[in-house]
Motif scaffolding. Structure first.
Motif, short mmCIF file in Angstrom:
data_model
loop_
_atom_site.label_atom_id
_atom_site.label_comp_id
_atom_site.label_asym_id
_atom_site.label_seq_id
_atom_site.Cartn_x
_atom_site.Cartn_y
_atom_site.Cartn_z
N GLN A 1 68.83 4.73 35.69
CA GLN A 1 69.05 3.29 35.77
C GLN A 1 69.45 2.92 37.19
O GLN A 1 70.16 3.67 37.86
N TYR A 2 68.97 1.77 37.64
CA TYR A 2 69.25 1.32 39.00
C TYR A 2 70.73 1.00 39.15
O TYR A 2 71.32 0.34 38.31
N GLN A 3 71.30 1.50 40.24
CA GLN A 3 72.69 1.18 40.57
C GLN A 3 72.72 0.50 41.92
O GLN A 3 72.07 0.95 42.86
N ARG A 4 73.44 -0.57 41.99
CA ARG A 4 73.56 -1.32 43.22
C ARG A 4 74.30 -0.49 44.26
O ARG A 4 75.23 0.23 43.94
N PRO A 5 73.87 -0.57 45.52
CA PRO A 5 74.61 0.16 46.55
C PRO A 5 76.06 -0.31 46.60
O PRO A 5 76.36 -1.46 46.31
N ARG A 6 76.92 0.60 46.98
CA ARG A 6 78.34 0.26 46.94
C ARG A 6 78.73 -0.72 48.03
O ARG A 6 79.57 -1.56 47.84
N LYS A 7 78.11 -0.58 49.21
CA LYS A 7 78.45 -1.48 50.31
C LYS A 7 77.44 -2.62 50.34
O LYS A 7 76.26 -2.43 50.08
N ASN A 8 77.90 -3.78 50.66
CA ASN A 8 77.02 -4.92 50.78
C ASN A 8 76.54 -4.96 52.23
O ASN A 8 77.21 -5.47 53.11
N TRP A 9 75.34 -4.41 52.47
CA TRP A 9 74.85 -4.27 53.83
C TRP A 9 74.54 -5.62 54.46
O TRP A 9 74.61 -5.76 55.67
N ARG A 10 74.23 -6.64 53.64
CA ARG A 10 73.96 -7.96 54.21
C ARG A 10 75.23 -8.54 54.83
O ARG A 10 75.20 -9.12 55.91
N LEU A 11 76.31 -8.38 54.14
CA LEU A 11 77.58 -8.90 54.64
C LEU A 11 77.97 -8.15 55.91
O LEU A 11 78.38 -8.75 56.90
N LYS A 12 77.82 -6.82 55.91
CA LYS A 12 78.19 -6.03 57.07
C LYS A 12 77.33 -6.41 58.27
O LYS A 12 77.81 -6.56 59.38
N ARG A 13 76.03 -6.58 58.04
CA ARG A 13 75.13 -6.91 59.13
C ARG A 13 75.38 -8.33 59.63
O ARG A 13 75.26 -8.62 60.80
N GLY A 14 75.71 -9.24 58.71
CA GLY A 14 75.98 -10.61 59.11
C GLY A 14 77.28 -10.74 59.89
O GLY A 14 77.45 -11.67 60.66
N ALA A 15 78.19 -9.81 59.68
CA ALA A 15 79.47 -9.88 60.36
C ALA A 15 79.41 -9.25 61.76
O ALA A 15 80.37 -9.31 62.50
N THR A 16 78.29 -8.65 62.12
CA THR A 16 78.15 -8.04 63.44
C THR A 16 78.03 -9.14 64.49
O THR A 16 77.24 -10.07 64.33
N PRO A 17 78.77 -9.05 65.58
CA PRO A 17 78.71 -10.10 66.60
C PRO A 17 77.35 -10.15 67.29
O PRO A 17 76.64 -9.15 67.41
N GLN A 18 76.98 -11.34 67.74
CA GLN A 18 75.69 -11.54 68.39
C GLN A 18 75.55 -10.73 69.68
O GLN A 18 74.48 -10.22 69.97
N TRP A 19 76.63 -10.60 70.48
CA TRP A 19 76.53 -9.86 71.73
C TRP A 19 76.21 -8.40 71.46
O TRP A 19 75.48 -7.76 72.21
N TYR A 20 76.73 -7.84 70.34
CA TYR A 20 76.47 -6.45 69.99
C TYR A 20 75.01 -6.28 69.57
O TYR A 20 74.35 -5.32 69.95
N LYS A 21 74.50 -7.25 68.79
CA LYS A 21 73.11 -7.19 68.36
C LYS A 21 72.17 -7.28 69.56
O LYS A 21 71.17 -6.56 69.64
N ALA A 22 72.49 -8.16 70.50
CA ALA A 22 71.64 -8.33 71.69
C ALA A 22 71.64 -7.07 72.53
O ALA A 22 70.61 -6.65 73.06
N ARG A 23 72.79 -6.42 72.69
CA ARG A 23 72.89 -5.23 73.52
C ARG A 23 72.14 -4.05 72.89
O ARG A 23 71.52 -3.26 73.60
N ASN A 24 72.18 -3.93 71.57
CA ASN A 24 71.58 -2.78 70.89
C ASN A 24 70.17 -3.04 70.37
O ASN A 24 69.58 -2.18 69.71
N GLY A 25 69.63 -4.22 70.61
CA GLY A 25 68.24 -4.50 70.22
C GLY A 25 68.04 -4.77 68.75
O GLY A 25 66.96 -4.49 68.23
N VAL A 26 69.04 -5.28 68.07
CA VAL A 26 68.89 -5.61 66.65
C VAL A 26 68.16 -6.95 66.56
O VAL A 26 68.51 -7.90 67.26
#
Length: 155
Positions: A110-135
């Motif tokens: 049976q499908y189990q939802r991942p424990r961490k909410n990756w959308r929330l974690k990714r959304g909380a990443t600052p824009q300067w960090y995303k720009a520097r690392n090419g996200v």
């Protein structure tokens, strides 16, 4: 229909002028024109109503034929499913074969939802960090993505 030519209309106009008189002729002509317009609109409304009722009857017939075809298809599927079920439950088949036991269906976990909410974690990443690392921060169309990764031509 009546075919009225120029000569017949002129004759009717002269007779109306003599019988009715020149004073009352414009008022009578307006009245006759409005009555003819009302009659024409009434005839057009009746024609439209008849056409709508005919189309409605055709649509009902079409709906009934579709429902009948759907019922026939459903019945044929049920009959074939019943035959297959009887064949599987009935033991030896008519063609000399033997009845094989059915395999147990494969059970998938049976499908189990991942424990961490990756959308929330990714959304909380600052824009300067995303720009520097090419996200990627913006969606890219399929054509733009293909053009971006297309090999360069050598001249």
């Amino acid at each position: 229909m009546l075919e009225l030519g120029i000569s017949k209309l002129a004759l009717i106009g002269v007779v109306a002028l003599v019988v009715i008189g020149p004073e009352r002729l414009p008022r009578v002509a307006r009245t006759v024109g409005t009555l003819l317009g009302k009659a024409q609109r009434y005839v057009n409304d009746v024609k439209a109503e008849v056409n709508r009722s005919m189309e409605l009857d055709e649509l009902r017939k079409m709906k009934d034929s579709f429902q009948e075809a759907a019922r026939d298809a459903e019945q044929s599927v049920r009959d074939s499913a019943r035959e297959v079920q009887q064949h599987l439950e009935g033991g030896a088949s008519d063609d000399g074969g033997y009845n094989m036991p059915l395999e147990t269906p494969v059970s998938y976990p049976q499908y189990q939802r991942p424990r961490k909410n990756w959308r929330l974690k990714r959304g909380a990443t600052p824009q300067w960090y995303k720009a520097r690392n090419g996200v990627r921060t913006r969606a890219q169309s399929g054509a733009a993505r293909v053009a971006r990764f297309r090999p360069q031509k050598f001249n």
